[in-house]
Structures are given as structure tokens and as C-alpha cells.
Write a protein that holds these residues in place. Structure first.
Motif, PDB file in Angstrom:
ATOM      1  N   HIS A  55       1.400  -1.507  -0.180  1.00 52.05           N
ATOM      2  CA  HIS A  55       0.268   0.031  -0.345  1.00 52.05           C
ATOM      3  C   HIS A  55       0.827   1.701  -0.044  1.00 52.05           C
ATOM      4  O   HIS A  55       0.642   1.926  -0.908  1.00 52.05           O
ATOM      5  CB  HIS A  55      -0.694  -0.283   0.948  1.00 52.05           C
ATOM      6  CG  HIS A  55      -2.355   1.222   1.602  1.00 52.05           C
ATOM      7  ND1 HIS A  55      -2.886   1.395   0.264  1.00 52.05           N
ATOM      8  CD2 HIS A  55      -3.171   1.240   1.995  1.00 52.05           C
ATOM      9  CE1 HIS A  55      -3.575   2.232   0.539  1.00 52.05           C
ATOM     10  NE2 HIS A  55      -3.810   2.190   1.624  1.00 52.05           N
ATOM     11  N   GLY A  56       2.063   1.386   0.244  1.00 53.92           N
ATOM     12  CA  GLY A  56       2.856   2.368   0.461  1.00 53.92           C
ATOM     13  C   GLY A  56       3.460   2.494  -0.686  1.00 53.92           C
ATOM     14  O   GLY A  56       3.310   4.072  -0.516  1.00 53.92           O
ATOM     15  N   ALA A  86       9.732   4.746  -4.126  1.00 56.98           N
ATOM     16  CA  ALA A  86       9.585   3.801  -2.956  1.00 56.98           C
ATOM     17  C   ALA A  86      10.015   3.154  -2.576  1.00 56.98           C
ATOM     18  O   ALA A  86      10.594   2.262  -0.775  1.00 56.98           O
ATOM     19  CB  ALA A  86       7.797   4.110  -2.440  1.00 56.98           C
ATOM     20  N   ALA A  87      10.039   1.611  -3.314  1.00 60.85           N
ATOM     21  CA  ALA A  87      10.512   0.911  -3.214  1.00 60.85           C
ATOM     22  C   ALA A  87      12.174   0.686  -2.638  1.00 60.85           C
ATOM     23  O   ALA A  87      12.637   0.098  -1.997  1.00 60.85           O
ATOM     24  CB  ALA A  87      10.698  -0.245  -4.538  1.00 60.85           C
ATOM     25  N   ALA A  88      12.861   1.686  -2.873  1.00 58.89           N
ATOM     26  CA  ALA A  88      14.128   1.962  -3.074  1.00 58.89           C
ATOM     27  C   ALA A  88      14.355   2.145  -1.465  1.00 58.89           C
ATOM     28  O   ALA A  88      14.953   1.772  -0.459  1.00 58.89           O
ATOM     29  CB  ALA A  88      15.210   2.392  -3.772  1.00 58.89           C
ATOM     30  N   GLY A 195       7.878  -3.032  -6.544  1.00 54.08           N
ATOM     31  CA  GLY A 195       7.532  -1.719  -6.635  1.00 54.08           C
ATOM     32  C   GLY A 195       7.392  -1.553  -8.292  1.00 54.08           C
ATOM     33  O   GLY A 195       6.227  -0.919  -8.706  1.00 54.08           O
ATOM     34  N   LEU A 196       7.571  -2.966  -9.670  1.00 58.41           N
ATOM     35  CA  LEU A 196       7.643  -2.652 -10.768  1.00 58.41           C
ATOM     36  C   LEU A 196       6.516  -3.025 -10.713  1.00 58.41           C
ATOM     37  O   LEU A 196       5.054  -3.011 -12.172  1.00 58.41           O
ATOM     38  CB  LEU A 196       8.289  -3.844 -11.419  1.00 58.41           C
ATOM     39  CG  LEU A 196       9.452  -2.886 -11.727  1.00 58.41           C
ATOM     40  CD1 LEU A 196      10.715  -3.681 -12.127  1.00 58.41           C
ATOM     41  CD2 LEU A 196       9.730  -1.363 -12.337  1.00 58.41           C
ATOM     42  N   ILE A 197       6.049  -4.762 -10.096  1.00 60.91           N
ATOM     43  CA  ILE A 197       4.212  -5.191 -10.178  1.00 60.91           C
ATOM     44  C   ILE A 197       3.420  -4.373  -9.912  1.00 60.91           C
ATOM     45  O   ILE A 197       1.886  -3.922 -10.204  1.00 60.91           O
ATOM     46  CB  ILE A 197       4.366  -6.630  -9.964  1.00 60.91           C
ATOM     47  CG1 ILE A 197       3.141  -6.873 -10.790  1.00 60.91           C
ATOM     48  CG2 ILE A 197       4.609  -6.608  -8.381  1.00 60.91           C
ATOM     49  CD1 ILE A 197       3.589  -7.160 -11.732  1.00 60.91           C
ATOM     50  N   VAL A 198       3.691  -3.483  -8.748  1.00 58.06           N
ATOM     51  CA  VAL A 198       2.619  -2.224  -8.238  1.00 58.06           C
ATOM     52  C   VAL A 198       2.415  -1.115  -9.342  1.00 58.06           C
ATOM     53  O   VAL A 198       1.036  -0.905  -8.894  1.00 58.06           O
ATOM     54  CB  VAL A 198       3.173  -1.691  -6.545  1.00 58.06           C
ATOM     55  CG1 VAL A 198       2.193  -0.093  -5.994  1.00 58.06           C
ATOM     56  CG2 VAL A 198       3.058  -2.678  -5.811  1.00 58.06           C
TER      57      VAL A 198
END
Length: 302
Positions: A55-56, A86-88, A195-198
Motif C-alpha cells: 500500500h505504501g 518508494a521501493a528503494a 515496486g514494478l508490479i505495483v
């Protein structure tokens, strides 16, 4: 609202279903790729207790897509950029669960606030704004389809490459570190793939409901299966059915695609929860029947 009005809203488009299906074939293909890969990724999201992270990341992906919409560039590029940032940050700063949850709690309102700001400054079609939050079956353009399927393929290949160390690190991180597994690198790579699939999910189901395809199918699969191969395959199948089934139902109605996808995903989870509970009761009963009476009595008394 009467039942006739509800039925008309949900399935009023049945007479021209075939024509509509041709118009939204891009969304069907993108949804199929997202459902399969998202269900697979979701297994590790559950094992690593990172549902909150999904969600973040989606909130910053939404902010990136809204910024891209505002300045007139491709929204897929913007959402990827936001997701990767965000993922990093979560992967780099959130080594421990407590730190990770704190970082996510800070990023979520920041990303949502930025996204709302960018959308409020955007003076284009209101449907474009709405689709970023809740998804639209017509939001996937022909030029974007290749990007979305390509990103899904990259995530799938990346998952296959790091599958064994990622699984080891997800189930027993202390032992994995002791055996020389580069846990920090594996975690960061997984966050990038997540992050990519989000970013793909934001364009199918919207930023607010991405967990319906990245968490719920895996949670359902883990209720009825336990094998290292059966759980990912079942989660991918549940994700595929939820995404494609939701899109096919949405074609016949006038509602956004997200209510259909989330409903199918939730019903699958409820069914798996019931089945899993019955399997647990049967296992306990059979285990009790297979023990001597003295042992059964001792266990009851204890």
C-alpha cells in the motif's frame, strides 16, 4: 436504489458485450499478466509480512502517475518512477520490520497528498484522475499495453532468478544470513520487483486497491496449500481469475473495474478460509484417531 437499477448498473451492457470486449482487450491482456505475476509476488509479500509495504508503494506510484498526467507525459513512466523511489527507500531504510512500518507510515500520506495535489492542478478529463485511484477498464491504451506486459515479464524473470535465496531469506532470514545469502541485496531486489508490479497494478485496479491482487490471492492460497510449488501456482491462478474475471464482468456494467476484481478476490479468500478450516479440523480429528486411547486422554486432560 431498486434491484432493477443495481442490475442495470452492473450488467446493463450485456446486449453489446462482444463489441465492448474488443474495445477493452488491452485491459484483459494486461490484467491477465498482472494477475499471474502479482499472485506469485504476493506469496513472498505474505511470507515477509510486507502487505503494508504494498500500500505504501502504491501511494507513491499514484503520486508519480498523477505528476506525469499533470505535465503531459506517459503515466506508466510516472508510476514506475514513483514506485521505484518508494521501493528503494523502504528496502534501504527499512531493514527491520519496525523501521519499515514507520517509513511506510510516513510515505503513505506524503505520496497520497502529492498525488491529490497534482490531480487538483490537472484540468483534463476527470475520468483520467478517477482511473488512477480506482481503475478503469479503458485506461490501458495500446501504446501502454506493451509496457505493462513487458514490466510483468521482467518481474517474473527477476523472481525466477532470485527465487531460491529469496525463499530462504523469507522463511528463515537468520539462517540465510548465516549461510552466506546476501540478504540485503536480495531484499532490495525484491523491493524493486515489487515496486514494478505495483506500478502495473495501479493502471488496472487503481492505487487504493492494489492489495486485492498483490495480497489477497496469496493469502487465499496459503489457506489451502502448503507446498513450495503449490502455493505460488495457486496464488497465480487466483490472481488471474480475479483480474480477468473482474474485467470481463465490468465490461457488461457501468461501474469501475475495481469493485468486480476486489469482490471476486475476496470471495475466493472466504472460500479458501472455509476450506482451510475444514481441512484443519479433519487433520486434527484423524490425528486423534490414530493415537492410542491413553495418549488421547492425556492430551485432553492437559
Amino acid at each position: 436504489m431498486s434491484w432493477d437499477a443495481i442490475w442495470e448498473a452492473m450488467f446493463g451492457g450485456l446486449p453489446v458485450y462482444g463489441q465492448l470486449l474488443g474495445l477493452v482487450s488491452n485491459a484483459v491482456w494486461a490484467g491477465a499478466a498482472l494477475g499471474l505475476v502479482g499472485g506469485l509476488v504476493g506469496v513472498f509479500v505474505m511470507q515477509r509480512d510486507m502487505a503494508f509495504a504494498v500500500h505504501g508503494i502504491s501511494e507513491l506510484s499514484f503520486a508519480g502517475a498523477a505528476a506525469a498526467l499533470l505535465i503531459g507525459v506517459d503515466v506508466v513512466t510516472g508510476s514506475i518512477f514513483g514506485s521505484l523511489i518508494a521501493a528503494a527507500l523502504i528496502g534501504w531504510l527499512g531493514a527491520r520490520a519496525r523501521d519499515r512500518n514507520s517509513i511506510i507510515g510516513v510515505l503513505m500520506p506524503f505520496g497520497l497528498g502529492l498525488g491529490i495535489l497534482f490531480l487538483s492542478l490537472y484540468d483534463g478529463r476527470s475520468a483520467n484522475r478517477f482511473s488512477l485511484l480506482t481503475g478503469q477498464i479503458v485506461s490501458v491504451q495500446t501504446g501502454q499495453l506493451g509496457w505493462l506486459i513487458g514490466i510483468s515479464a521482467v518481474v517474473l524473470l527477476g523472481m525466477l532468478v532470485i527465487w531460491r535465496p529469496l525463499r530462504f531469506d523469507s522463511l528463515d532470514p537468520q539462517s540465510a544470513a548465516a549461510r552466506g545469502v546476501p540478504t540485503t541485496t536480495v531484499s532490495l531486489l525484491f523491493m524493486i520487483l515489487l515496486g514494478l508490479i505495483v506500478a502495473v497494478a495501479v493502471h488496472i485496479i487503481g492505487a487504493l486497491l492494489v492489495m486485492a491482487l498483490l495480497v489477497t490471492p496469496a493469502a487465499a492460497a496459503m489457506r489451502v496449500a502448503h507446498g513450495p510449488l503449490s502455493v505460488p501456482l495457486l496464488a497465480a491462478a487466483f490472481g488471474f481469475v480475479s483480474a480477468v474475471g473482474g474485467i470481463l464482468l465490468a465490461i457488461a456494467g457501468t461501474l469501475p473495474v475495481s469493485p468486480y476484481i476486489t469482490t471476486i478476490s475476496f470471495v475466493i479468500y472466504l472460500v479458501c478460509r472455509v476450506v482451510g478450516a475444514r481441512q484443519g479440523r479433519v487433520t486434527r480429528v484423524r490425528g486423534g484417531e490414530g493415537r492410542p486411547a491413553a495418549v488421547q486422554g492425556a492430551s485432553v486432560n492437559s
